[in-house]
Design an enzyme around this catalytic site. Structure first.
Site, PDB file in Angstrom:
ATOM      1  N   TYR A  33       0.806  -1.325   0.142  1.00 44.38           N
ATOM      2  CA  TYR A  33      -0.024   0.047  -0.012  1.00 44.38           C
ATOM      3  C   TYR A  33       0.798   1.252  -0.073  1.00 44.38           C
ATOM      4  CZ  TYR A  33       0.844   0.828   5.021  1.00 44.38           C
ATOM      5  OH  TYR A  33       1.377   1.031   6.236  1.00 44.38           O
ATOM      6  N   ARG A  52       8.508   4.316  -4.264  1.00 41.77           N
ATOM      7  CA  ARG A  52       8.503   3.381  -3.137  1.00 41.77           C
ATOM      8  C   ARG A  52       7.434   2.153  -3.605  1.00 41.77           C
ATOM      9  NH1 ARG A  52       7.523   5.073   2.724  1.00 41.77           N
ATOM     10  NH2 ARG A  52       5.460   5.291   2.049  1.00 41.77           N
ATOM     11  N   ARG A 100      -7.171 -20.835  -2.581  1.00 40.39           N
ATOM     12  CA  ARG A 100      -6.055 -20.318  -1.701  1.00 40.39           C
ATOM     13  C   ARG A 100      -4.843 -21.509  -1.722  1.00 40.39           C
ATOM     14  NH1 ARG A 100      -4.624 -21.394   3.647  1.00 40.39           N
ATOM     15  NH2 ARG A 100      -3.976 -19.577   4.706  1.00 40.39           N
ATOM     16  N   HIS A 102      -0.469 -21.043  -0.643  1.00 41.24           N
ATOM     17  CA  HIS A 102       0.334 -20.218  -0.294  1.00 41.24           C
ATOM     18  C   HIS A 102       1.544 -19.648  -1.494  1.00 41.24           C
ATOM     19  CE1 HIS A 102      -0.966 -21.690   3.647  1.00 41.24           C
ATOM     20  NE2 HIS A 102      -0.007 -20.860   4.061  1.00 41.24           N
ATOM     21  N   LYS A 149       6.479  -1.835   2.062  1.00 41.93           N
ATOM     22  CA  LYS A 149       5.380  -1.447   2.693  1.00 41.93           C
ATOM     23  C   LYS A 149       4.231  -2.465   2.333  1.00 41.93           C
ATOM     24  CE  LYS A 149       2.907   3.155   3.290  1.00 41.93           C
ATOM     25  NZ  LYS A 149       3.272   3.256   4.751  1.00 41.93           N
ATOM     26  N   GLU A 182      11.697   2.380  14.571  1.00 38.32           N
ATOM     27  CA  GLU A 182      10.685   3.498  14.053  1.00 38.32           C
ATOM     28  C   GLU A 182       9.345   3.269  14.834  1.00 38.32           C
ATOM     29  OE1 GLU A 182       9.525   2.593  10.013  1.00 38.32           O
ATOM     30  OE2 GLU A 182       9.617   0.412  10.351  1.00 38.32           O
ATOM     31  N   LEU A 207      10.838   0.984   7.361  1.00 36.97           N
ATOM     32  CA  LEU A 207      10.339   1.771   6.287  1.00 36.97           C
ATOM     33  C   LEU A 207      11.107   2.935   5.916  1.00 36.97           C
ATOM     34  CD1 LEU A 207       7.997   1.122   4.119  1.00 36.97           C
ATOM     35  CD2 LEU A 207       6.865   2.910   5.387  1.00 36.97           C
TER      36      LEU A 207
END
Ligand code: PLP
Length: 287
Positions: A33, A52, A100, A102, A149, A182, A207
């Site tokens: 995101y 990014r 589903r 992995h 992220k 952070e 990040l």
């Protein structure tokens, strides 16, 4: 309140905006995101967030779902349809929908894209910055790729909840060496006793905050000294000032760490100045 969301090519009322139950973002947090601050309806630090985003996607081998130009258009159109001037734009890109399993699905599964916009009350943010906020510390327990992220934010959510239950606004992760990495949704800074601005280096598992990077430029332009060097919670309390940065918080003074004051326990002049300079620059460069 965001009224219109963008979901996989369509603008839909938020109440009708859904993704599939087998979306890999939902099943495996297999999604990344980005969040842009909006000033006057324009995207702040646009370039840094795009760079990014492309890097996060590439690290996970998810294709960029559309060109940067097309994405800019869609982001702006979502902002326009929501009639929001001051706020935050949220973009999520997952690997897509697949039965589903992995391991990655076969070629041809298209990434899912969601965009939402929320309003920010700038007057309330300024009032909060003028007062400063408290942070609590919590042991670093996240995975080793915090530079990507991803939406895998459970440790961050738990840390933030711990902060909230302690009357604080942010939690600072502290690694096994006793150094702050952070915040749960921000980068951490101090102005040390020598007046040097310090924030964790990006060789650490953090990040690479876009606001952090822009602020480093702002600090240099202002003729102040900045070092990407870690600090402990004790050093933060003994520092002249402390603050956090992020698209949501911009530059927000920290006045207490684990209930003990930073310096005099009030926001200092350097964070206030950097906040003003950062906002001026972000507004001037917003697209
Ligand atoms: N660190 C973490 C863990 C974050 O989640 C965020 C923002 O969401 C930041 C730092 C600040 O990054 P940026 O300045 O790009 O918003």
């Amino acid at each position: 309140m965001s009224r219109i969301a963008y979901v996989n090519g369509r603008f839909v009322p938020k109440a009708e905006a859904f993704v599939h139950i087998e979306d890999r973002g939902y099943q495996f947090a297999d999604a990344v995101y980005e969040v842009w601050a909006l000033f006057g309806g324009k995207l702040a630090d646009a370039e840094g967030h795009f760079v990014r985003l492309e890097r996060s996607l590439s690290e996970l081998k998810i294709a960029m779902p559309m060109s940067r130009t097309a994405l800019t258009h869609v982001l702006r159109e979502t902002v326009r349809r929501n009639r929001i001037q001051e706020g935050l734009v949220y973009l999520q890109v997952s690997r897509g929908v697949a039965t589903r399993d992995h391991a990655f699905p076969a070629e041809g599964v298209r990434p899912s894209i969601v965009i939402t916009v929320s309003r920010v009350d700038r007057a309330a943010s300024e009032a909060r910055a003028a007062k400063g906020v408290s942070v609590v510390t919590t042991p670093e327990n996240r995975w080793g790729r915090c530079d990507i992220k991803t939406v895998g934010l459970l440790p961050n959510a738990l840390a933030k909840q711990k902060a909230r239950e302690s009357g604080a606004v942010e939690a600072w992760f502290v690694d096994e060496l006793g150094l702050v990495t952070e915040g749960a949704s921000s980068n951490a800074w101090i102005v040390d006793q020598d007046g040097v601005l310090r924030t964790r280096d990006t060789n650490a598992n953090i990040l690479r905050g876009v606001t952090r990077n822009s602020l480093i430029e702002v600090i240099r332009e202002a003729g102040l000294k900045v070092e990407e060097r870690p600090f402990t919670p004790d050093e933060a309390r003994q520092a002249k000032e402390a603050f956090i940065t992020g698209a949501g918080t911009l530059v927000l003074p920290v006045v207490a760490v684990d209930g003990k004051p930073v310096g005099e326990g009030v926001p200092g002049p350097i964070a206030a100045r950097l906040r003003r300079l950062y906002i001026e620059r972000a507004k001037a460069k917003a697209i």
